[in-house]
Design a protein around this motif. Structure first.
Motif, mmCIF file in Angstrom:
data_model
loop_
_atom_site.group_PDB
_atom_site.id
_atom_site.type_symbol
_atom_site.label_atom_id
_atom_site.label_comp_id
_atom_site.label_asym_id
_atom_site.label_seq_id
_atom_site.Cartn_x
_atom_site.Cartn_y
_atom_site.Cartn_z
ATOM 1 N N CYS A 636 0.815 -1.212 0.000
ATOM 2 C CA CYS A 636 0.000 0.000 0.000
ATOM 3 C C CYS A 636 0.855 1.271 0.000
ATOM 4 N N SER A 637 2.026 1.229 0.621
ATOM 5 C CA SER A 637 2.944 2.375 0.534
ATOM 6 C C SER A 637 3.416 2.547 -0.906
ATOM 7 N N MET A 638 3.644 1.418 -1.601
ATOM 8 C CA MET A 638 4.056 1.477 -2.999
ATOM 9 C C MET A 638 2.946 2.043 -3.879
ATOM 10 N N THR A 639 1.714 1.560 -3.707
ATOM 11 C CA THR A 639 0.628 2.048 -4.558
ATOM 12 C C THR A 639 0.358 3.531 -4.316
ATOM 13 N N GLU A 640 0.571 3.990 -3.090
ATOM 14 C CA GLU A 640 0.413 5.414 -2.798
ATOM 15 C C GLU A 640 1.458 6.232 -3.553
ATOM 16 N N ARG A 641 2.720 5.794 -3.498
ATOM 17 C CA ARG A 641 3.775 6.507 -4.235
ATOM 18 C C ARG A 641 3.518 6.439 -5.733
ATOM 19 N N ARG A 642 3.068 5.289 -6.202
ATOM 20 C CA ARG A 642 2.770 5.119 -7.630
ATOM 21 C C ARG A 642 1.699 6.108 -8.082
#
Length: 792
Positions: A636-642
């Motif tokens: 979820c941290s990755m999808t937020e940055r994405r």
């Protein structure tokens, strides 16, 4: 001594061999393996322990012998597990086919993050400092590739520097970009600035694509040390400047899921269009409680509603959140797709929702005058703004009004005005909410939360989906009121699940890095300011600096430096608190429509509560483990940055396209950021910035002073820095690289960072701090759905 060490190693190896031979009794995860395989095999942890204890790497056959796996099914399963462990960076296979733990080989596994200037970084899977990768190392890599890296020392900035030992996985499978055909040679210029190499396209792989079109190309051969990657055109998106093309390109460049699988559509279609009475038979009935939603004028989904009531001492505050978990069940198609997306993505005039519209704009949107299922946080707020107690429960509600920020602010500021007279029945409730807000906001100030001020903007489009203008968005009292109510509910939710000892994702914001703190102190000293708190300053120390600098002309620079000292907020199952908000507990509870971590938190709250919000003594049988939450947090941290990167790229492209029709025009502007290579100038009234490159500054050689953030001429005495007002000319717009180039005509006035003779002598012996790099200015689009509130 040497013989003793050799004997110790031999003894350790013998113990490891004995444990391996009797692995069924020594494997702590044997019971789990029995449930997974008819013929169980050693767990990953036991494999790692066995290899670490051995004198060197072991082949598959040697491991089969060590574990005494006689069945062919066991040998095949072990082989597949070893391959998976190599793929995930736990093991490395050497040239003779033997496996060894990555940690024992002094290797670091992680993902490559490329920089547009040719270098890159390894982001370690296990956390810790990023590893610098030189342009030479990046020649054969692409953004997102998973690799093993060996650290060889420190670079000139003191960062760990590495060399690539092995490419574990080529994550980049395709490239989105603009097709160029020059003298018979075809290549795709990537739209994503992190993709450093152009993609060669053989003539036979062009299909029907034409020069200048936006295309998607699959990578058929990765880059090498001396060769570019080779690709094949698989999709033609359309003409470069077609309306909406920038969003289509960003969706594909960042691999944003944007189509609903058939199973998801089927599951959503099977859900009734309205809330059924049997669904809320066992819920608390809040339909008569005058809950209202307060959102932007263009919002289409409403995920939170609020109401407050005066008590003899303090207030009762209700924050009701759409009960998404009532419809999205764990591991169902809707849930799997929501996890894959991680969050909704808000582009200008378009939204990619986390949930289908039937839920996001329908059943899970708290529309007025209809029944809606909700999860409620009921809080007793004391006069000092502290929450004395809170409870969570499942409810059913009817929103009594759909309000917008501007109207609420006007009604609060002018309770006898025309707008207030139109909503006379609601005004008293809003005034009570405002009392709660003032108490909560005062408590926020006392605990020392950092309150940065920034100018957000909104893009207004023409009928042709082109930028008509960019306007500033002012945050008013209503924005802050809702924000404080949501923060209070988020805090209580985090405390509740921690007390229940349930695995959960917290929204964490770690303390700043000590090295950055030291650099910040040097910078502030030059400004006549100081940061309190000793070696570990608190948020309140930052807030005090901001307060002291609030009336200074260089407040923008000071705020920028303070902001860049802070860490980036993320999701983690380990609660370390939220530095910026000065909170020991914080989690995201209030937006399960558009954030998957909020949905997970709702499930935890439901597991830990009874009908009346009482905490079970020993909650058991929760579907998620700590390991699950670690994976969810990383994803979820990755999808937020994405999502942030994709929306930022689209906004930057739109601004470049907007300015491309004004090449040759002159503008007034103000220097918003300074770097060794030039001045970033924000054009007055346009909220667009461009670069005056240092090479275009005439009649002198300019050096960057990182103490004052100015470019100083070595001969003429001319100086340019933050806050200077300049007259500039727009000379070039590069849409492919998203760059706006300006030419300096003359300096109108000097800003607050101009040389101060009284400080110059004292500053000579100060250490030079690292230059402050340019920060991308946020822009909020005029969207048909609700944009995210200020992120915490």
């Amino acid at each position: 001594m040497k013989n003793k060490k050799s004997k110790d190693n031999t003894r350790t190896a013998r113990k490891a061999a004995s444990a391996a031979a009797n692995w069924q009794t020594s494997d702590a995860e044997y019971a789990k393996e029995q449930g997974r395989y008819a013929d169980p095999i050693p767990s990953r942890n036991l494999i790692l322990d066995t290899l670490a204890a051995h004198e060197g790497p072991l082949t598959l056959d040697e491991l089969v012998g060590a574990f005494q796996l006689g069945k062919l099914t066991q040998q095949e399963a072990l082989s597949k597990r070893l391959v998976a462990m190599v793929r995930e960076g736990q093991l490395m296979q050497n040239r003779r086919g033997a496996y060894g733990p990555v940690t024992e080989m002094n290797l670091i596994a992680g993902s490559v993050q490329a920089h547009r200037d040719g270098f890159g970084f390894l982001i370690p899977d296990a956390g810790g400092k990023d590893v610098f990768l030189s342009p030479r190392q990046m020649r054969s890599l692409m953004n997102g590739d998973r690799v093993l890296v060996r650290v060889i020392g420190l670079d000139y900035k003191g960062r760990p520097e590495g060399v690539v030992a092995e490419v574990i996985e080529r994550v980049s499978r395709s490239v989105v970009g603009r097709l160029h055909i020059d003298r018979g040679v075809a290549y795709v210029i990537p739209d994503n600035p992190r993709v450093q190499q152009d993609l060669l396209i053989p003539a036979e792989e062009l299909g029907k694509a034409r020069h200048g079109q936006m295309v998607v190309a699959d990578i058929v051969a990765p880059p090498g040390n001396r060769t570019l990657p080779v690709g094949r055109i698989t999709e033609i998106l359309g003409e470069h400047l077609a309306p909406g093309m920038e969003i289509e390109a960003a969706i594909r460049a960042h691999s944003l899921p944007n189509e609903w699988p058939h199973a998801v559509e089927q599951e959503a279609a099977a859900i009734p269009d309205t809330v059924q009475p049997e669904q809320y038979a066992d819920r608390e009935d809040l339909r008569k409680l005058p809950l209202v939603t307060i959102d932007g004028a263009d919002a289409r989904d409403f995920d939170d509603a609020v109401h407050a009531r005066r008590e003899k001492k303090g207030w009762t505050l209700w924050v009701a959140i759409a009960d998404v978990s009532a419809y999205v069940k764990p591991d169902a198609p809707l849930d799997k797709e929501a996890l894959k997306r991680g969050n909704s993505v808000y582009f200008p005039q378009r939204v990619i929702p986390m949930l289908p519209e039937k839920l996001s704009n329908g059943l899970c949107s708290l529309n007025p005058d209809v029944e809606r299922l909700c999860m409620v946080c009921e809080m007793r707020v004391m006069p000092d703004g502290e929450v004395a107690k809170a409870r969570f429960f499942e409810g059913v509600m009817r929103s009594h009004a759909r309000l917008i920020y501007e109207d609420v602010a006007e009604m609060l500021d002018a309770p006898d005005g025309a707008k207030a007279r139109e909503r006379a029945a609601i005004v008293p409730h809003l005034q009570t909410l405002n009392e709660v807000f003032e108490a909560l906001f005062a408590a926020r100030g006392r605990r020392g939360a950092i309150d940065f001020e920034s100018t957000e903007t909104r893009i207004v489009f023409s009928d042709e989906r082109k930028i008509d203008r960019i306007v500033p968005v002012k945050r008013n009292r209503a924005h802050r009121l809702i924000e404080e109510c949501m923060v209070a509910a988020n805090v209580e939710a985090a405390k509740f699940v921690e007390k229940a000892k349930l695995p959960n994702l917290y929204r964490v914001h770690e303390d700043p890095d000590p090295i950055k703190i030291a650099t910040l102190r040097e910078f502030l000293a030059l400004k006549g300011l100081s940061l309190g708190g000793g070696p570990k300053p608190k948020a309140g120390d930052f807030a005090k600096v901001l307060q002291e600098a609030r009336s200074r002309p260089d407040i923008s620079l000071i705020q920028t430096v303070l902001l860049r000292t802070l860490m980036q907020a993320r999701y983690s199952p380990v609660n370390v608190g939220h530095f910026g908000l000065a909170l020991t507990h914080y989690a995201h509870f209030t937006s399960p429509i558009r954030r998957y971590p909020d949905l997970l938190l709702h499930r935890a709250l439901k597991h830990a509560t009874l009908k009346r919000g009482l905490l079970r003594r020993v909650p058991k049988g929760f579907i998620y483990t700590q390991e699950n939450m670690e994976a969810f947090g990383t994803h979820c941290s990755m999808t937020e940055r994405r999502a942030d990167e994709a929306t930022r790229e689209v906004t930057t492209w739109l601004k470049c396209e907007y300015m491309s029709h004004r090449v040759g025009e002159e503008f007034d502007g103000i220097v918003a950021s300074v770097a060794p290579f030039g001045l970033f100038v924000e054009l007055s009234g346009l909220y667009v910035d461009g670069l005056v490159h240092v090479s275009t500054l005439k009649n002198d050689y300019y050096e960057y002073d990182d103490r004052t953030h100015r470019l100083n001429g070595s001969r003429s005495g001319m100086s340019y820095g933050l806050g200077d007002r300049l007259r500039v000319k727009l000379v070039r717009v590069n849409l492919d690289e998203r760059k706006i180039d300006l030419e300096l005509l003359h300096q109108i006035s000097r800003g607050p960072t101009a040389k101060n003779p009284s400080r110059e002598g004292a500053a000579k012996n100060e250490r030079r701090s690292d230059p402050i790099q340019r920060g991308a200015r946020k822009s909020r689009s005029a969207s048909s759905s609700k944009p995210p509130r200020k992120r915490s």
